[in-house]
Every structure is written in structure tokens, then in C-alpha cells.
Scaffold this motif. Structure first.
Motif, mmCIF file in Angstrom:
data_model
loop_
_atom_site.group_PDB
_atom_site.id
_atom_site.type_symbol
_atom_site.label_atom_id
_atom_site.label_comp_id
_atom_site.label_asym_id
_atom_site.label_seq_id
_atom_site.Cartn_x
_atom_site.Cartn_y
_atom_site.Cartn_z
ATOM 1 N N ALA A 142 0.834 -1.205 0.000
ATOM 2 C CA ALA A 142 0.000 0.000 0.000
ATOM 3 C C ALA A 142 0.867 1.254 0.000
ATOM 4 O O ALA A 142 0.575 2.222 -0.719
ATOM 5 N N LEU A 143 1.947 1.247 0.777
ATOM 6 C CA LEU A 143 2.861 2.397 0.783
ATOM 7 C C LEU A 143 3.550 2.563 -0.559
ATOM 8 O O LEU A 143 3.701 3.686 -1.059
ATOM 9 N N ASP A 144 3.985 1.443 -1.150
ATOM 10 C CA ASP A 144 4.631 1.503 -2.453
ATOM 11 C C ASP A 144 3.693 2.100 -3.498
ATOM 12 O O ASP A 144 4.087 2.965 -4.287
ATOM 13 N N ARG A 145 2.464 1.651 -3.507
ATOM 14 C CA ARG A 145 1.501 2.156 -4.498
ATOM 15 C C ARG A 145 1.239 3.643 -4.312
ATOM 16 O O ARG A 145 1.126 4.391 -5.291
ATOM 17 N N ALA A 146 1.130 4.069 -3.060
ATOM 18 C CA ALA A 146 0.936 5.493 -2.798
ATOM 19 C C ALA A 146 2.159 6.275 -3.276
ATOM 20 O O ALA A 146 2.029 7.323 -3.920
ATOM 21 N N GLY A 147 3.328 5.752 -2.972
ATOM 22 C CA GLY A 147 4.560 6.423 -3.394
ATOM 23 C C GLY A 147 4.668 6.525 -4.900
ATOM 24 O O GLY A 147 5.048 7.572 -5.437
ATOM 25 N N PHE A 148 4.330 5.441 -5.602
ATOM 26 C CA PHE A 148 4.404 5.464 -7.062
ATOM 27 C C PHE A 148 3.388 6.444 -7.651
ATOM 28 O O PHE A 148 3.675 7.126 -8.637
ATOM 29 N N ALA A 149 2.224 6.524 -7.047
ATOM 30 C CA ALA A 149 1.224 7.489 -7.520
ATOM 31 C C ALA A 149 1.723 8.913 -7.320
ATOM 32 O O ALA A 149 1.560 9.771 -8.197
ATOM 33 N N ILE A 150 2.353 9.154 -6.184
ATOM 34 C CA ILE A 150 2.904 10.493 -5.916
ATOM 35 C C ILE A 150 4.025 10.795 -6.901
ATOM 36 O O ILE A 150 4.099 11.888 -7.461
ATOM 37 N N ILE A 151 4.889 9.814 -7.132
ATOM 38 C CA ILE A 151 6.007 10.033 -8.051
ATOM 39 C C ILE A 151 5.512 10.252 -9.476
ATOM 40 O O ILE A 151 6.026 11.112 -10.191
ATOM 41 N N ALA A 152 4.496 9.506 -9.891
ATOM 42 C CA ALA A 152 3.962 9.700 -11.240
ATOM 43 C C ALA A 152 3.464 11.127 -11.408
ATOM 44 O O ALA A 152 3.746 11.780 -12.425
ATOM 45 N N THR A 153 2.748 11.623 -10.412
ATOM 46 C CA THR A 153 2.272 13.002 -10.463
ATOM 47 C C THR A 153 3.453 13.959 -10.393
ATOM 48 O O THR A 153 3.511 14.945 -11.124
ATOM 49 N N GLY A 154 4.397 13.622 -9.511
ATOM 50 C CA GLY A 154 5.575 14.467 -9.378
ATOM 51 C C GLY A 154 6.379 14.541 -10.651
ATOM 52 O O GLY A 154 6.911 15.593 -11.006
ATOM 53 N N LEU A 155 6.480 13.423 -11.365
ATOM 54 C CA LEU A 155 7.231 13.421 -12.618
ATOM 55 C C LEU A 155 6.580 14.330 -13.651
ATOM 56 O O LEU A 155 7.265 15.032 -14.391
ATOM 57 N N GLN A 156 5.259 14.309 -13.687
ATOM 58 C CA GLN A 156 4.560 15.206 -14.612
ATOM 59 C C GLN A 156 4.904 16.654 -14.276
ATOM 60 O O GLN A 156 5.188 17.458 -15.154
ATOM 61 N N GLN A 157 4.860 16.942 -12.973
ATOM 62 C CA GLN A 157 5.159 18.306 -12.551
ATOM 63 C C GLN A 157 6.632 18.640 -12.785
ATOM 64 O O GLN A 157 6.974 19.756 -13.145
ATOM 65 N N CYS A 158 7.492 17.634 -12.582
ATOM 66 C CA CYS A 158 8.920 17.852 -12.807
ATOM 67 C C CYS A 158 9.206 18.169 -14.269
ATOM 68 O O CYS A 158 10.091 18.975 -14.570
ATOM 69 N N LEU A 159 8.479 17.509 -15.170
ATOM 70 C CA LEU A 159 8.681 17.789 -16.587
ATOM 71 C C LEU A 159 8.360 19.240 -16.897
ATOM 72 O O LEU A 159 9.057 19.887 -17.683
ATOM 73 N N THR A 160 7.327 19.733 -16.254
ATOM 74 C CA THR A 160 7.000 21.151 -16.411
ATOM 75 C C THR A 160 8.119 21.999 -15.827
ATOM 76 O O THR A 160 8.533 22.997 -16.413
#
Length: 95
Positions: free
Chosen positions: A50-68
Motif C-alpha cells: 500500500a505504501l509503495d503504491r501510494a509512493g508510485f502514484a505520488i512520483i507519477a504526479t511528481g514526474l509530470q510536474q517535474c517535466l514542467t
């Protein structure tokens, strides 16, 4: 870099984190009660997932923002290599 989660993303991440929180509380209770090792490990593995999935969801969103941010950084003079290194470090932090 500030992380912004909106709507469904935020709800999903919070639900996963609450699930993990409940599972960790369950693990603590199980250990205090002297429960079977296999049951404790199974519950701990579920909390970890559950923690891994939450972390990956945060990172996926973070990566989108990082690209910006990369685009903004490139305009402000930050090198693409430096931004790539930051993204890689962030991603690997969950590995």
C-alpha cells in the motif's frame, strides 16, 4: 518543487496511505498479541504494498510536474542533466 495533487489523485493517494496506516496498526496489535509470525508478515507485506503504491502514484504526479519544471529550469539556465539527475534520484528513492 512543490507537489500538487488534485481531485481524484489526492483522494486515491490518501486512501492508500490510510489503508497502510490501518495495516501498520494491525501489525503492531498482532505483535503485541503474540500472533502467528506468518500472519504478521502477511499483514506487513500488505502495508508495504500500500505504501509503495501510494509512493508510485505520488512520483507519477511528481514526474509530470517535474517535466514542467524541467521546461522552466531550462529557461532559467538549469541543465537538462541536472534535472534528469534530480528525477532519477526521486524515482530511485522508492526502489
Amino acid at each position: 518543487m512543490e507537489l500538487e495533487l488534485a481531485g481524484d489523485e489526492l483522494k486515491s493517494v490518501l486512501n492508500r496511505l490510510r489503508r497502510a496506516q490501518g495495516q501498520i496498526s494491525g501489525v503492531i496489535r498482532m505483535i503485541e498479541e503474540g500472533r502467528d509470525c506468518e500472519d504478521v508478515v502477511t499483514q506487513l507485506a500488505a502495508a508495504s504494498r500500500a505504501l509503495d503504491r501510494a509512493g508510485f502514484a505520488i512520483i507519477a504526479t511528481g514526474l509530470q510536474q517535474c517535466l514542467t519544471d524541467v521546461e522552466k529550469g531550462a529557461k532559467s539556465g538549469e541543465s537538462g542533466d541536472r534535472m534528469r539527475a534530480r528525477l532519477e534520484k526521486l524515482f530511485l528513492s522508492l526502489a
